[in-house]
Design an enzyme around this catalytic site. Structure first.
Site, mmCIF file in Angstrom:
data_model
loop_
_atom_site.group_PDB
_atom_site.id
_atom_site.type_symbol
_atom_site.label_atom_id
_atom_site.label_comp_id
_atom_site.label_asym_id
_atom_site.label_seq_id
_atom_site.Cartn_x
_atom_site.Cartn_y
_atom_site.Cartn_z
ATOM 1 N N GLY A 172 -14.022 -0.323 -11.344
ATOM 2 C CA GLY A 172 -14.156 0.872 -10.514
ATOM 3 C C GLY A 172 -14.903 1.964 -11.247
ATOM 4 O O GLY A 172 -14.383 2.546 -12.200
ATOM 5 N N VAL A 173 -16.130 2.230 -10.816
ATOM 6 C CA VAL A 173 -16.936 3.263 -11.487
ATOM 7 C C VAL A 173 -17.291 4.368 -10.486
ATOM 8 O O VAL A 173 -18.442 4.777 -10.345
ATOM 9 C CB VAL A 173 -18.202 2.680 -12.154
ATOM 10 N N LYS B 49 2.298 14.840 -2.810
ATOM 11 C CA LYS B 49 1.070 14.117 -2.487
ATOM 12 C C LYS B 49 0.903 14.140 -0.979
ATOM 13 O O LYS B 49 1.872 14.288 -0.229
ATOM 14 C CB LYS B 49 1.147 12.671 -2.975
#
Length: 358
Positions: A179-180, A79
Site C-alpha cells: 500500500g503506497v 471514529k
C-alpha cells in the site's frame, strides 16, 4: 461472523447519522472520553453492508482510544465512517450535513481525515462544525496528517529493528510496503533516504508507477501475496485492516512487522501466532500515532506547530521499544503489552477527572 452489537464493546456512545437529501449515511463511535474528547478520523468507504461499517467503526474507535493514550495525548478515542464511494458520492452537501451531526455532539468528538477523506474535505465539514482537525494549512490546520503518520511508522520500525537486531539502522534491510497511498509513499521516502532496499505493491498501479518514477531503486511486487512471500527483513502493511491472518503469518519471511494500517491482526489469536514464529510485531496503533499527534497539535491554544508535533512523534521510537521490552519481560504478546500500557494510562489519568477542582 456474528453481527456486531450497535452498543459496541464497552463503547460510550454510537451515533447513526442519516440525511436522505444528500445521501449521507454515517456512524460515529466514541469508545472512551476518560482522557478527553474522542479524536479520530472520518473514513469514507463503500462498505458492503451497514454491519460491516459498524464493525469497522467500533474497532477503529477502540484503536483510537488506545492510540491516543499510548501517544501521551489528553484525548479519548472516537471514529466515524461514511458509507459510500468517495469518488462518486462525496459532495459539499453531504460533508456539511455530516459536519452538523458532529457539531451536535457538542465537542465530545473531534474529527479528522482518514481513508477516503482529505484536508480539503475537513475544511468543508468545518463550515458547519467547530470540532474539526486536520484542516488545510491555508485554513490554519495541520494539513496532510499522513506526513507524520509515516514519520512515526519509520520511528517505530527503527525501534523494532533495534529490538530484533540490536541496531536501529535500516540501511541494507529489505523492506516490503503493501500500500503506497497517502502514508505508504511517505514511508518509502524515509526508507530510501535511509538506504533501505524497498519493495512495494498496491492495487493502484498508477500510484506504484509514480513512486518508482520518483525513486527508481524501488522494486515492485506483483501482488500482496507475492510481497509477503518475498525475501524480506521487514513487512509494512499500509493499506486496510486485517492484513495479518493465519496464511499471511505462515508465508511471511520477514523478522519484523511494522506498518501504518489500522487493526492489522485479523483476530486476537494472530498475536500469539506471530510471536510463536519469532516475528517482532510493532503494534499498529503504537507506531501509526504520528498522524493523531499531528492533528491533535491543532488544538493547542497557541496554534499548530509542525516542529512541536514532529518532536512529539519522535517519541514513538521510545514508546515502541518500551512495548516490545514489556512483552518480552512479561511473557506476553506485543499486542497485549501495548493494550496493557494504554489501559494503564486511561485508568490512572482518567481517574483524575473524579477529583473536584474549583
Amino acid at each position: 461472523m456474528s453481527t456486531p452489537s450497535s452498543f459496541g464493546t464497552h463503547h460510550e456512545q454510537v451515533v447513526f447519522c442519516h440525511d436522505e437529501a444528500s445521501g449521507l449515511r454515517a456512524i460515529i463511535a466514541l469508545y472512551s472520553t476518560a482522557l478527553g474528547p474522542g479524536l479520530g478520523g472520518t473514513r469514507f468507504f463503500p462498505y458492503a453492508s451497514e454491519a460491516d461499517a459498524l464493525a469497522d467503526v467500533l474497532n477503529l474507535s477502540q484503536g483510537m482510544a488506545y492510540k491516543n493514550a499510548l501517544a501521551g495525548l489528553d484525548l479519548g478515542g472516537g471514529k466515524a465512517v461514511i458509507i459510500g464511494d468517495p469518488r462518486t458520492d462525496k459532495s459539499e452537501a453531504l460533508l456539511r450535513a455530516y459536519g452538523r451531526f458532529v457539531q451536535s455532539l457538542g465537542g465530545r468528538y473531534f474529527t479528522a481525515c482518514d481513508v477516503g477523506t482529505f484536508s480539503a474535505d475537513m475544511d468543508v465539514v468545518a463550515r458547519e462544525c467547530d470540532f474539526v482537525t486536520g484542516r488545510t494549512v491555508e485554513h490554519g490546520g495541520a494539513g496532510d496528517s499522513s506526513v507524520l503518520t509515516a514519520f512515526g511508522v519509520h520511528q517505530g520500525m527503527r525501534a523494532a529493528a533495534q529490538f530484533a537486531w540490536g541496531d536501529a539502522s535500516l540501511a541494507g534491510r529489505r523492506v516490503g510496503i503493501a500500500g503506497v497511498g497517502k502514508v505508504g509513499r511517505h514511508l518509502a521516502k524515509h526508507l530510501v533516504d535511509g538506504d533501505a532496499r524497498v519493495v512495494v505493491t498496491d492495487i493502484d498501479r498508477d500510484a506504484v508507477s509514480r513512486l518508482v518514477e520518483q525513486y527508481p531503486s524501488i522494486e515492485v511486487a506483483e501482488s500482496t501475496e507475492a510481497l509477503i512471500a518475498a525475501d524480506l527483513d521487514v513487512y509494512a502493511p499500509c493499506a486496510l485492516g486485517g492484513a495479518l491472518d493465519e496464511s499471511t503469518v505462515e508465508a511471511l519471511t520477514a523478522k519484523v512487522v511494522a506498518g501504518a494500517a489500522n487493526n492489522q491482526l485479523a483476530h486476537e489469536g494472530i498475536g500469539k501466532l506471530v510471536a510463536d514464529r519469532g516475528i517482532v510485531y510493532a503494534p499498529d496503533y503504537c507506531v501509526n500515532s504520528g498522524g493523531a499527534i499531528q492533528v491533535a497539535d491543532e488544538l493547542d491554544p497557541h496554534g499548530f506547530s509542525f516542529d512541536r508535533a514532529k518532536g512529539r512523534a519522535t517519541g514513538i521510537f521510545d514508546t515502541t521499544l518500551a512495548v516490545l521490552e514489556r512483552a518480552a519481560s512479561e511473557g506476553i504478546t506485543t499486542a497485549e503489552a501495548a493494550d496493557r500500557q494504554a489501559e494503564q494510562r486511561i485508568r490512572e489519568i482518567g481517574r483524575l477527572s473524579q477529583l473536584r477542582v474549583p
